[in-house]
Every structure is written in structure tokens, then in C-alpha cells.
Design a protein around this motif. Structure first.
Motif, PDB file in Angstrom:
ATOM      1  N   MET A   1      40.662  33.245  -8.534  1.00 25.99           N
ATOM      2  CA  MET A   1      41.445  33.481  -7.183  1.00 25.99           C
ATOM      3  C   MET A   1      40.646  35.029  -6.838  1.00 25.99           C
TER       4      MET A   1
ATOM      5  N   THR B   1      46.339  28.388  -3.583  1.00 23.44           N
ATOM      6  CA  THR B   1      47.140  28.751  -2.176  1.00 23.44           C
ATOM      7  C   THR B   1      48.021  28.447  -1.710  1.00 23.44           C
TER       8      THR B   1
ATOM      9  N   SER C   1      52.633  28.067  -1.933  1.00 21.72           N
ATOM     10  CA  SER C   1      53.183  28.756  -0.887  1.00 21.72           C
ATOM     11  C   SER C   1      54.497  27.513  -0.180  1.00 21.72           C
TER      12      SER C   1
END
Length: 203
Positions: free
Chosen positions: A146, A174, A178
């Protein structure tokens, strides 16, 4: 990981296993501590986060990532494609179908190494095969994948491949984390279809 730490983790794992066994008589501890220590002292029981990132990017069907954190932590974020088997629930017979797949590489991870190593000790001791640990857990995933970045004017071909692997895994991580839980599987299906079309193939 040095031998002293591995022995400590092994002993903790065996102790925890023995505490659980009375509640699940269908399992029996098959490996002697010496046999477990033999396996645990080999670096072959670990995959690096870069290797795991490659598995995620390739959607490797020969790999099953197993998140041993609690359900709340898993819901906050998890590595795409992983399932949640909380460490405290590891001996629940409901997980037998996932653990008893000798042809599948089962890679355990937690926040660090300790819980995943203890889970590995238990499943290996029970005789399940093809078990591994993602070295460093999510802490290492965040640090390596990350937060990965390139600095400098030149990049070698090897560094480029490594960076692209991390960048793609970071993007997937990600995007997936999300989304609401109900949309995560739909997203993976749509992404797979898009990649097939980009490659000029068909479903």
C-alpha cells in the motif's frame, strides 16, 4: 524468524489447541511437537506479501487466503479473495471444507505473524496439508504494497515488475475495501469480464 520465536509460537499454539480439543472431539492432534517444529523451522512455510499480491492479481484458484482476525476487523478491510476464519473459531467443523483441501495452498494472515503462526501450528498439527503464512501479515502488506512508491530517475526491469505487481494489488485492495459487502463479489466478476475483453478473449 528465529528458532526461539518459532518454538514459543509452536508451544502457544499447541497449548491453545489443547484448550479447544475437548469441544471438538472429531479432531485429533496428529503431529508430535518435534514434527511441527521441523516444519515450522523451514522458511518454506511462508509466502511474502509480494507473492500474495501476485496471487491476488492473477486470481490464482490454487490459493485460498485465510484471514484469522476477528469478524469486525475483517469487515473493515481484508485482502481480496480471502475468507474470514477467526482464530477463536478455527476448530469449528463448519470450516472443514476450507481446511481439508490438500490441493489448495491455504495462506493464513493476521495483523502480524503471531496469530497466523498459531493458526498454522494448529491446522498442521491436525494433519491438514499445504498450509502457509503470509509473512508479516497486514502490517507488512500495508508497508510493502500500500505504501510502495518509486523514487529516482531509473528503474530496472525487475523493480518495474515488482512495482507494477504492488500497484495493481493496491488498486484492487482499495477498490474492493471501499465497496459495501453486498457489492464486493459483483465487482470481482465485472473486473474479471473487463480483463477478458481487454485481452481480446471472450467469456
Amino acid at each position: 524468524m528465529n528458532t526461539r520465536i518459532k518454538i514459543s509460537v509452536l508451544l502457544v499454539g499447541v497449548g491453545i489447541l489443547l484448550a479447544f480439543l475437548p469441544y471438538n472431539a472429531s479432531h485429533s492432534f496428529q503431529l508430535k511437537p518435534a514434527g511441527l517444529l521441523d516444519k515450522a523451522s523451514s522458511d518454506d512455510m511462508y509466502f511474502s506479501v509480494d507473492q500474495v499480491a501476485r496471487f491476488v492479481n492473477n486470481e490464482d484458484s490454487t490459493v485460498q487466503l485465510i484471514d484469522v482476525r476477528n469478524e469486525e476487523e475483517y469487515k473493515v478491510c481484508n485482502i481480496p479473495g480471502s475468507i474470514n476464519i477467526p482464530f477463536d473459531d478455527l476448530l469449528n467443523p463448519d470450516w472443514e471444507g476450507y481446511l481439508n483441501q490438500p490441493e489448495v495452498k491455504k495462506i493464513f494472515y493476521g495483523n502480524g505473524d503471531q496469530t497466523a503462526n498459531a493458526a498454522w501450528t494448529i491446522v498442521a498439527g491436525l494433519g491438514y496439508e499445504n498450509n502457509f503464512v503470509m509473512q508479516g501479515g497486514l502490517n507488512e502488506w500495508y508497508k510493502t504494497v500500500m505504501l510502495s512508491h518509486f523514487s529516482g530517475e531509473k528503474i530496472t526491469p525487475r523493480e518495474n515488475v515488482l512495482f507494477e505487481n504492488r500497484f495493481k494489488a493496491r488498486k484492487t485492495f482499495t477498490q474492493i475495501n471501499s465497496l459495501p459487502d453486498s457489492l464486493k463479489s459483483q465487482f470481482l466478476t465485472a473486473r474479471r469480464l473487463k480483463e477478458i475483453q481487454l485481452d481480446g478473449g471472450c467469456e
